[in-house]
Scaffold this motif. Structure first.
Motif, PDB file in Angstrom:
ATOM      1  N   ILE A  39      97.938  64.884  59.071  1.00 21.62           N
ATOM      2  CA  ILE A  39      98.425  63.792  58.410  1.00 21.62           C
ATOM      3  C   ILE A  39      99.944  63.613  58.557  1.00 21.62           C
ATOM      4  N   THR A  40     100.477  62.605  59.137  1.00 21.30           N
ATOM      5  CA  THR A  40     101.744  62.293  59.210  1.00 21.30           C
ATOM      6  C   THR A  40     102.329  61.273  58.281  1.00 21.30           C
ATOM      7  N   ASP A  41     101.474  60.389  57.924  1.00 21.70           N
ATOM      8  CA  ASP A  41     102.113  59.223  56.996  1.00 21.70           C
ATOM      9  C   ASP A  41     101.979  59.508  55.518  1.00 21.70           C
ATOM     10  N   GLU A  42     102.715  59.362  55.026  1.00 22.71           N
ATOM     11  CA  GLU A  42     102.747  59.549  53.538  1.00 22.71           C
ATOM     12  C   GLU A  42     102.123  58.725  52.537  1.00 22.71           C
ATOM     13  N   LYS A  43     101.385  57.490  53.376  1.00 20.59           N
ATOM     14  CA  LYS A  43     100.850  56.312  52.595  1.00 20.59           C
ATOM     15  C   LYS A  43      99.001  56.770  52.942  1.00 20.59           C
ATOM     16  N   ASP A  44      98.869  57.676  53.651  1.00 20.71           N
ATOM     17  CA  ASP A  44      97.714  58.067  54.178  1.00 20.71           C
ATOM     18  C   ASP A  44      96.559  58.250  52.775  1.00 20.71           C
ATOM     19  N   GLU A  45      95.695  57.361  52.650  1.00 24.66           N
ATOM     20  CA  GLU A  45      94.694  57.543  51.226  1.00 24.66           C
ATOM     21  C   GLU A  45      94.258  59.078  51.230  1.00 24.66           C
ATOM     22  N   ARG A  46      94.115  59.915  52.147  1.00 22.33           N
ATOM     23  CA  ARG A  46      93.578  60.992  52.131  1.00 22.33           C
ATOM     24  C   ARG A  46      94.405  61.999  51.223  1.00 22.33           C
ATOM     25  N   LEU A  47      95.566  61.666  51.349  1.00 26.00           N
ATOM     26  CA  LEU A  47      96.645  62.467  50.329  1.00 26.00           C
ATOM     27  C   LEU A  47      96.280  62.476  48.687  1.00 26.00           C
ATOM     28  N   ALA A  48      95.780  61.103  48.469  1.00 35.29           N
ATOM     29  CA  ALA A  48      95.563  60.714  47.119  1.00 35.29           C
ATOM     30  C   ALA A  48      94.378  61.837  46.882  1.00 35.29           C
ATOM     31  N   LEU A  49      93.298  61.785  47.706  1.00 37.22           N
ATOM     32  CA  LEU A  49      92.030  62.540  47.528  1.00 37.22           C
ATOM     33  C   LEU A  49      92.527  64.059  47.292  1.00 37.22           C
ATOM     34  N   ILE A  50      93.236  64.423  48.038  1.00 39.12           N
ATOM     35  CA  ILE A  50      93.889  65.873  48.232  1.00 39.12           C
ATOM     36  C   ILE A  50      94.542  66.209  46.831  1.00 39.12           C
ATOM     37  N   ALA A  51      95.299  65.398  46.440  1.00 37.64           N
ATOM     38  CA  ALA A  51      96.151  65.468  45.090  1.00 37.64           C
ATOM     39  C   ALA A  51      95.262  65.778  43.871  1.00 37.64           C
ATOM     40  N   GLN A  52      93.861  65.177  44.116  1.00 41.50           N
ATOM     41  CA  GLN A  52      92.990  65.070  42.672  1.00 41.50           C
ATOM     42  C   GLN A  52      92.385  66.653  42.748  1.00 41.50           C
ATOM     43  N   ASP A  53      92.623  67.410  43.908  1.00 42.41           N
ATOM     44  CA  ASP A  53      92.014  68.666  43.832  1.00 42.41           C
ATOM     45  C   ASP A  53      92.710  69.615  43.128  1.00 42.41           C
ATOM     46  N   GLU A  54      92.450  70.135  41.862  1.00 45.95           N
ATOM     47  CA  GLU A  54      93.020  71.027  41.084  1.00 45.95           C
ATOM     48  C   GLU A  54      93.197  72.518  41.328  1.00 45.95           C
ATOM     49  N   ARG A  55      92.325  72.932  42.777  1.00 47.63           N
ATOM     50  CA  ARG A  55      92.697  74.301  42.960  1.00 47.63           C
ATOM     51  C   ARG A  55      94.074  74.385  43.337  1.00 47.63           C
ATOM     52  N   LEU A  56      94.552  75.669  42.887  1.00 46.20           N
ATOM     53  CA  LEU A  56      95.824  76.179  42.898  1.00 46.20           C
ATOM     54  C   LEU A  56      96.127  76.183  44.515  1.00 46.20           C
ATOM     55  N   GLY A  57      95.337  76.749  45.211  1.00 51.53           N
ATOM     56  CA  GLY A  57      95.660  76.699  46.868  1.00 51.53           C
ATOM     57  C   GLY A  57      95.785  75.523  47.383  1.00 51.53           C
ATOM     58  N   VAL A  58      95.153  74.499  47.058  1.00 51.35           N
ATOM     59  CA  VAL A  58      95.257  73.160  47.458  1.00 51.35           C
ATOM     60  C   VAL A  58      96.537  72.472  47.142  1.00 51.35           C
ATOM     61  N   GLN A  59      96.787  72.612  45.855  1.00 54.34           N
ATOM     62  CA  GLN A  59      98.046  72.037  45.115  1.00 54.34           C
ATOM     63  C   GLN A  59      99.358  72.827  46.053  1.00 54.34           C
ATOM     64  N   LYS A  60      99.121  74.227  46.389  1.00 60.87           N
ATOM     65  CA  LYS A  60     100.219  74.626  47.047  1.00 60.87           C
ATOM     66  C   LYS A  60     100.547  74.091  48.324  1.00 60.87           C
ATOM     67  N   ALA A  61      99.327  74.021  49.076  1.00 61.71           N
ATOM     68  CA  ALA A  61      99.116  73.502  50.578  1.00 61.71           C
ATOM     69  C   ALA A  61      99.899  71.910  50.398  1.00 61.71           C
ATOM     70  N   LEU A  62      99.457  71.304  49.494  1.00 62.89           N
ATOM     71  CA  LEU A  62     100.020  69.927  49.334  1.00 62.89           C
ATOM     72  C   LEU A  62     101.457  70.013  49.238  1.00 62.89           C
ATOM     73  N   VAL A  63     102.100  70.833  48.440  1.00 60.09           N
ATOM     74  CA  VAL A  63     103.637  70.970  48.216  1.00 60.09           C
ATOM     75  C   VAL A  63     104.071  71.396  49.542  1.00 60.09           C
ATOM     76  N   SER A  64     103.712  72.169  50.278  1.00 56.14           N
ATOM     77  CA  SER A  64     103.992  72.870  51.654  1.00 56.14           C
ATOM     78  C   SER A  64     104.134  71.504  52.484  1.00 56.14           C
ATOM     79  N   TRP A  65     103.039  70.698  52.532  1.00 56.40           N
ATOM     80  CA  TRP A  65     102.958  69.772  53.364  1.00 56.40           C
ATOM     81  C   TRP A  65     104.329  68.676  53.041  1.00 56.40           C
ATOM     82  N   LYS A  66     104.371  68.403  51.754  1.00 61.54           N
ATOM     83  CA  LYS A  66     105.443  67.454  51.321  1.00 61.54           C
ATOM     84  C   LYS A  66     106.893  67.859  51.513  1.00 61.54           C
ATOM     85  N   LYS A  67     107.337  69.292  51.662  1.00 61.18           N
ATOM     86  CA  LYS A  67     108.432  70.005  52.153  1.00 61.18           C
ATOM     87  C   LYS A  67     108.511  70.002  53.510  1.00 61.18           C
ATOM     88  N   ALA A  68     107.574  70.052  54.337  1.00 63.14           N
ATOM     89  CA  ALA A  68     107.460  70.064  55.867  1.00 63.14           C
ATOM     90  C   ALA A  68     107.986  68.726  56.170  1.00 63.14           C
TER      91      ALA A  68
END
Length: 260
Positions: A20-49
């Motif tokens: 995923i390279t587009d911040e508007k990609d709808e898959r990000l919203a789906l991933i953000a709904q996943d409350e697992r800590l590992g998923v949220q950390k991965a999402l934060v890392s993606w945003k920083k990158a």
């Protein structure tokens, strides 16, 4: 929009994020709904990158100001020119001319002195692949002694221009003016403000460092592979113990005092 697929493992989601390279990609919203800590950390890392990439792209665009202005004036082949090796006691002065395309997408290019060895090597390959043309000019120590370092640097720059496979119609030169019938702009600290010049500084630096590593094998005892010919203590000790090598600049102090 489908509901979040919580059956995906955290490792699978991490792999998905890599695509995923587009911040508007709808898959990000789906991933953000996943409350697992590992998923949220991965999402934060993606945003920083992504933020780092965005900043790098902004820096690239800032460093294309000169080039863009010239491209808009229909100068199609703008060559950035820089040198490496004016200060060392040994070895050649090496210059590079780099012509970049208007759609250049390279990021991370900056003054070669501010990059790690591994980063320079990586960018060297990327520049060589992406550039319209690259030319390299080398003037050895004997010619430096004959001409003086300023004139030797200009001679090396002219050589690098002659090595280009396209005829540049404008030159962006780091801190020097060349006696050539080509329109040009001399830019103080050009490797910090022009992407073409910064790219040239990387090409010249990597080329010269590789040469000095080879010279270290031919003329051991001075530490050329580590100091690139600059006057470190190891280098000065080598001069004192062995005298100058064939690649030393005899017109430079303190080499002159060891000249036989």
């Amino acid at each position: 929009m489908t509901q979040p697929n919580k059956k995906k493992s955290i490792s699978e989601i991490k792999e998905l994020l890599k695509t995923i390279t587009d911040e508007k990609d709808e898959r990000l919203a789906l991933i953000a709904q996943d409350e697992r800590l590992g998923v949220q950390k991965a999402l934060v890392s993606w945003k920083k990158a992504r933020q780092k990439i965005k900043e790098a792209e902004e820096e690239r665009d800032r460093m294309l100001v000169y080039e863009k202005a010239l491209w808009e004036r229909e100068f199609h082949y703008v060559a950035g020119i820089d040198e490496v090796g004016r200060g060392p006691l040994a070895g050649p002065v090496v210059t590079a001319s780099v012509v970049l395309p208007p759609d250049v997408s390279l990021v991370g290019i900056r003054d070669s002195k501010k990059l790690s060895v591994s980063k320079r090597e990586k960018l060297y390959e990327e520049i060589m692949d992406a550039a319209v043309s690259v030319g390299i000019g080398v003037v050895d120590a004997a010619q430096i002694d004959e001409l003086n370092i300023l004139q030797a640097t200009k001679a090396a720059m002219k050589k690098s221009i002659e090595q280009l496979t396209v005829q540049p119609d404008y030159l962006l030169v780091d801190a020097l003016e060349l006696p050539l019938p080509i329109p040009q702009t001399s830019i103080i600290k050009g490797d910090a403000t022009s992407l073409s010049i910064a790219a040239a500084s990387i090409i010249a630096k990597v080329t010269r460092d590789r040469m000095m590593t080879e010279y270290d094998e031919l003329y051991p005892g001075y530490g050329f592979s580590k100091n690139a010919g600059y006057g470190t203590q190891e280098h000065l000790n080598g001069l004192k113990n062995q005298g100058p090598s064939p690649i030393h600049r005899y017109s430079f102090s303190p080499v002159t005092q060891y000249k036989k």
